[in-house]
Enzyme design. Structure first.
Site, PDB file in Angstrom:
ATOM      1  N   ARG A   1      18.719  56.545  44.510  1.00 26.69           N
ATOM      2  CA  ARG A   1      19.490  57.250  43.474  1.00 26.69           C
ATOM      3  C   ARG A   1      19.426  58.745  43.749  1.00 26.69           C
ATOM      4  O   ARG A   1      18.345  59.332  43.724  1.00 26.69           O
ATOM      5  CB  ARG A   1      18.914  56.940  42.095  1.00 26.69           C
ATOM      6  CG  ARG A   1      19.632  57.599  40.916  1.00 26.69           C
ATOM      7  CD  ARG A   1      18.855  57.359  39.630  1.00 26.69           C
ATOM      8  NE  ARG A   1      18.624  55.938  39.391  1.00 26.69           N
ATOM      9  CZ  ARG A   1      17.724  55.469  38.515  1.00 26.69           C
ATOM     10  NH1 ARG A   1      16.962  56.306  37.832  1.00 26.69           N
ATOM     11  NH2 ARG A   1      17.581  54.167  38.359  1.00 26.69           N
TER      12      ARG A   1
ATOM     13  N   HIS B   1      13.294  56.491  42.284  1.00 25.80           N
ATOM     14  CA  HIS B   1      14.463  55.997  43.013  1.00 25.80           C
ATOM     15  C   HIS B   1      14.965  57.017  44.035  1.00 25.80           C
ATOM     16  O   HIS B   1      15.503  56.650  45.080  1.00 25.80           O
ATOM     17  CB  HIS B   1      15.601  55.688  42.033  1.00 25.80           C
ATOM     18  CG  HIS B   1      15.441  54.401  41.299  1.00 25.80           C
ATOM     19  ND1 HIS B   1      15.834  53.189  41.808  1.00 25.80           N
ATOM     20  CD2 HIS B   1      14.931  54.132  40.069  1.00 25.80           C
ATOM     21  CE1 HIS B   1      15.598  52.229  40.926  1.00 25.80           C
ATOM     22  NE2 HIS B   1      15.033  52.776  39.867  1.00 25.80           N
TER      23      HIS B   1
ATOM     24  N   ASP C   1      15.766  48.350  41.430  1.00 27.05           N
ATOM     25  CA  ASP C   1      15.907  47.643  40.158  1.00 27.05           C
ATOM     26  C   ASP C   1      16.626  46.339  40.465  1.00 27.05           C
ATOM     27  O   ASP C   1      17.749  46.368  40.997  1.00 27.05           O
ATOM     28  CB  ASP C   1      16.743  48.461  39.172  1.00 27.05           C
ATOM     29  CG  ASP C   1      16.047  49.730  38.709  1.00 27.05           C
ATOM     30  OD1 ASP C   1      14.817  49.815  38.839  1.00 27.05           O
ATOM     31  OD2 ASP C   1      16.743  50.634  38.217  1.00 27.05           O
TER      32      ASP C   1
ATOM     33  N   GLU D   1       9.206  48.274  32.707  1.00 24.82           N
ATOM     34  CA  GLU D   1      10.506  47.674  33.056  1.00 24.82           C
ATOM     35  C   GLU D   1      10.288  46.464  33.960  1.00 24.82           C
ATOM     36  O   GLU D   1       9.763  46.614  35.070  1.00 24.82           O
ATOM     37  CB  GLU D   1      11.392  48.703  33.771  1.00 24.82           C
ATOM     38  CG  GLU D   1      11.735  49.906  32.911  1.00 24.82           C
ATOM     39  CD  GLU D   1      12.429  51.023  33.686  1.00 24.82           C
ATOM     40  OE1 GLU D   1      12.916  51.967  33.031  1.00 24.82           O
ATOM     41  OE2 GLU D   1      12.461  50.961  34.928  1.00 24.82           O
TER      42      GLU D   1
ATOM     43  N   HIS E   1      11.853  46.785  37.720  1.00 21.06           N
ATOM     44  CA  HIS E   1      11.595  47.994  38.518  1.00 21.06           C
ATOM     45  C   HIS E   1      10.399  47.798  39.455  1.00 21.06           C
ATOM     46  O   HIS E   1       9.287  47.515  39.009  1.00 21.06           O
ATOM     47  CB  HIS E   1      11.338  49.147  37.545  1.00 21.06           C
ATOM     48  CG  HIS E   1      11.056  50.468  38.167  1.00 21.06           C
ATOM     49  ND1 HIS E   1      11.897  51.548  38.013  1.00 21.06           N
ATOM     50  CD2 HIS E   1      10.015  50.921  38.916  1.00 21.06           C
ATOM     51  CE1 HIS E   1      11.380  52.605  38.645  1.00 21.06           C
ATOM     52  NE2 HIS E   1      10.239  52.237  39.201  1.00 21.06           N
TER      53      HIS E   1
END
Length: 223
Positions: free
Chosen positions: A91, A136, A143, A201, A204
């Site tokens: 990301r 990320h 994810d 999460e 993740h």
């Protein structure tokens, strides 16, 4: 004029070269094209409700070590009629910056019902759902979930991807036994293949001994 038109046609017919990635990064499809993908931040189906800055093409980018580890997981799952499905991987920092800017606009709650119904938007920073830096952006965090290849449906994990709430904590108790079983299996297979989980999460995971532990990249996600 005719020669000029022919030249332009020739130039347009030449395939565009793929983006040259920084050394150590790969397109996941070049390592394992069977892994399913659904880049949520390339679509409107995410907690912001629109495409996020830095996402231009439906391609997953990760470090080479991460791609190799994901391939090992996929090989195990395929024997059981299952597959990984990845929602996000590398990301760019510009995307994280987009999240931060969005979080400060308190009146923009377009996707609150779907993604953070019980969390005031003003508390997203304090509760750790939005931050100015993301693992990320180092290229070794993913994810993901698991899908059944026969039905093409995701295994029921008890809460949607990117849901902001305690329901997304991996060890959340108030879900069915089957949902707990699915979460445990995802966690188990990722742990066994050099990934470490995140406590808040279920989707993740970060590669252990990631190659760029202190570097945050900002190149775009494009072919």
């Amino acid at each position: 004029m005719k020669m000029l038109l022919l030249f332009i046609t020739f130039i347009l017919s030449i395939p565009m070269c793929a983006q040259k990635l920084p050394e150590g990064f790969v397109f996941l499809s070049d390592v394992d094209a069977t892994i399913q993908t659904e880049l949520r931040y390339l679509s409107n189906n995410n907690f912001i409700g629109k495409t996020v800055d830095g996402y231009y093409d439906n391609c997953l980018i990760v470090t080479k070590e991460t791609a190799d580890a994901l391939h090992k997981v996929q090989t195990i799952l395929a024997k059981k009629g299952l597959s990984l499905k990845i929602f996000d991987a590398y990301r760019p920092q510009q995307a994280v910056d987009h999240f931060v800017k969005w979080a400060k606009v308190l009146q923009d709650t377009l996707m609150k019902k779907e993604y953070y119904p019980q969390v005031p938007k003003s508390e997203l920073f304090n509760r750790g759902y939005i931050a100015s830096k993301s693992g990320h952006t180092r290229g070794s965090t993913v994810d993901l979930t698991i899908i059944n290849l026969k039905t093409s449906k995701e295994l029921d994990m008890g809460s949607p991807y990117d849901f902001f709430g305690v329901q997304s904590h991996p060890n959340y108790k108030n879900i069915s036994e089957n949902q707990k079983k699915n979460r445990f299996y995802l966690r188990e297979i990722m742990l066994a293949n050099t990934f470490k989980p995140y406590d808040y999460e279920w989707w993740h995971f970060t590669l252990r001994n990631e190659p760029f532990p202190k570097t945050y990249f900002n190149f775009p996600i494009k072919d």
